[in-house]
Design a protein around this motif. Structure first.
Motif, PDB file in Angstrom:
ATOM      1  N   ILE A  45       0.872  -1.170   0.000  1.00 16.33           N
ATOM      2  CA  ILE A  45       0.000   0.000   0.000  1.00 16.33           C
ATOM      3  C   ILE A  45       0.912   1.223   0.000  1.00 16.33           C
ATOM      4  CG2 ILE A  45      -1.795   1.289   1.211  1.00 16.33           C
ATOM      5  CD1 ILE A  45      -2.492  -1.373   2.665  1.00 16.33           C
ATOM      6  N   VAL A  61       1.260   5.492  -0.317  1.00 20.67           N
ATOM      7  CA  VAL A  61       0.499   6.720  -0.082  1.00 20.67           C
ATOM      8  C   VAL A  61       1.296   7.912  -0.599  1.00 20.67           C
ATOM      9  CG1 VAL A  61      -0.772   5.804   1.889  1.00 20.67           C
ATOM     10  CG2 VAL A  61       1.405   6.917   2.274  1.00 20.67           C
ATOM     11  N   VAL A  82      -3.951   6.861  -2.544  1.00 21.54           N
ATOM     12  CA  VAL A  82      -3.588   5.569  -1.968  1.00 21.54           C
ATOM     13  C   VAL A  82      -3.616   4.529  -3.082  1.00 21.54           C
ATOM     14  CG1 VAL A  82      -4.144   3.862  -0.196  1.00 21.54           C
ATOM     15  CG2 VAL A  82      -4.708   6.273   0.188  1.00 21.54           C
ATOM     16  N   SER A  99       0.202   0.146   5.367  1.00 28.09           N
ATOM     17  CA  SER A  99       1.023   1.183   4.746  1.00 28.09           C
ATOM     18  C   SER A  99       1.971   1.730   5.799  1.00 28.09           C
ATOM     19  CB  SER A  99       0.132   2.321   4.231  1.00 28.09           C
ATOM     20  OG  SER A  99      -0.400   3.066   5.326  1.00 28.09           O
ATOM     21  N   PHE A 138      -3.047   2.856   6.506  1.00 30.25           N
ATOM     22  CA  PHE A 138      -4.012   2.177   5.667  1.00 30.25           C
ATOM     23  C   PHE A 138      -3.777   0.696   5.869  1.00 30.25           C
ATOM     24  CE2 PHE A 138      -3.741   6.359   3.978  1.00 30.25           C
ATOM     25  CZ  PHE A 138      -5.067   6.659   3.701  1.00 30.25           C
TER      26      PHE A 138
END
Length: 182
Positions: free
Chosen positions: A51, A53, A66, A158, A141
């Motif tokens: 993940i 960002v 994201v 994340s 996340f």
């Protein structure tokens, strides 16, 4: 009799692939536990997904891009992605649905507080926009990613994002520092 047999084969030919394949939109992943709604055990190996960002810091109203992405030549058919405070267990903020492979979910009576797959097509990457709410602490996340009915990973995280405290941040997540020349 021959007509009934043909109809039976035709019906099986239409329904069987849908039954045997990854369930489509009725497959859900629980908002709290992040477990899929079928009997299987999560993988314990390192997930082949990340993940990413767009920013490390945020203020209320900031929009953060994201991306959930496969690291290797393995795609995924399903997922649930949400933002949670590091010490929290409920989704925070909301998502803008910008990718046709995603749909918003309502968790804890908040529309689009999580996103999920909109179809069972194999995906290598999905991108969305998350909108930061007021009054949240450090967050990450977190996702469940379903490769197929036998393989899924729960709790992919994340990096940690921190609320901006000492400087002003604009709507893109970039700081608005005043530069002084002397």
């Amino acid at each position: 009799m021959r007509r009934h047999s043909c109809f039976g084969f035709l019906l099986c030919g239409i329904l069987l692939p849908g039954i045997l394949s990854f369930p489509q939109t009725n497959t859900s992943i629980d908002c709290d536990s992040l477990l899929p709604n079928y009997e299987a055990e999560p993988q314990t190996s390192a997930p082949p997904y990340i993940i990413a960002v767009s920013f490390d810091n945020f203020e209320p109203g900031n929009e953060i891009q994201v991306t959930l992405e496969a690291l290797k030549d393995v795609g995924f058919k399903g997922f649930n992605l949400q933002a949670r405070e590091v010490e929290g267990d409920v989704p925070v903020g909301t998502f803008k649905i910008t990718d046709p492979n995603t749909k918003g979910l309502e968790c804890h009576n908040t529309t689009n507080s999580a996103i999920s797959h909109a179809n069972s097509d194999v995906k290598r990457k999905v991108t969305t926009t998350w909108i930061a709410p007021p009054d949240v602490k450090d967050l990450q996340f977190i996702a469940t990613v379903v490769q197929d009915l036998e393989k899924f990973w729960v709790g992919i995280q994340s990096k940690t994002l921190t609320p901006a405290r000492s400087e002003s941040v604009n709507g893109t997540g970039k700081s608005k520092r005043k530069v002084r020349f002397e």
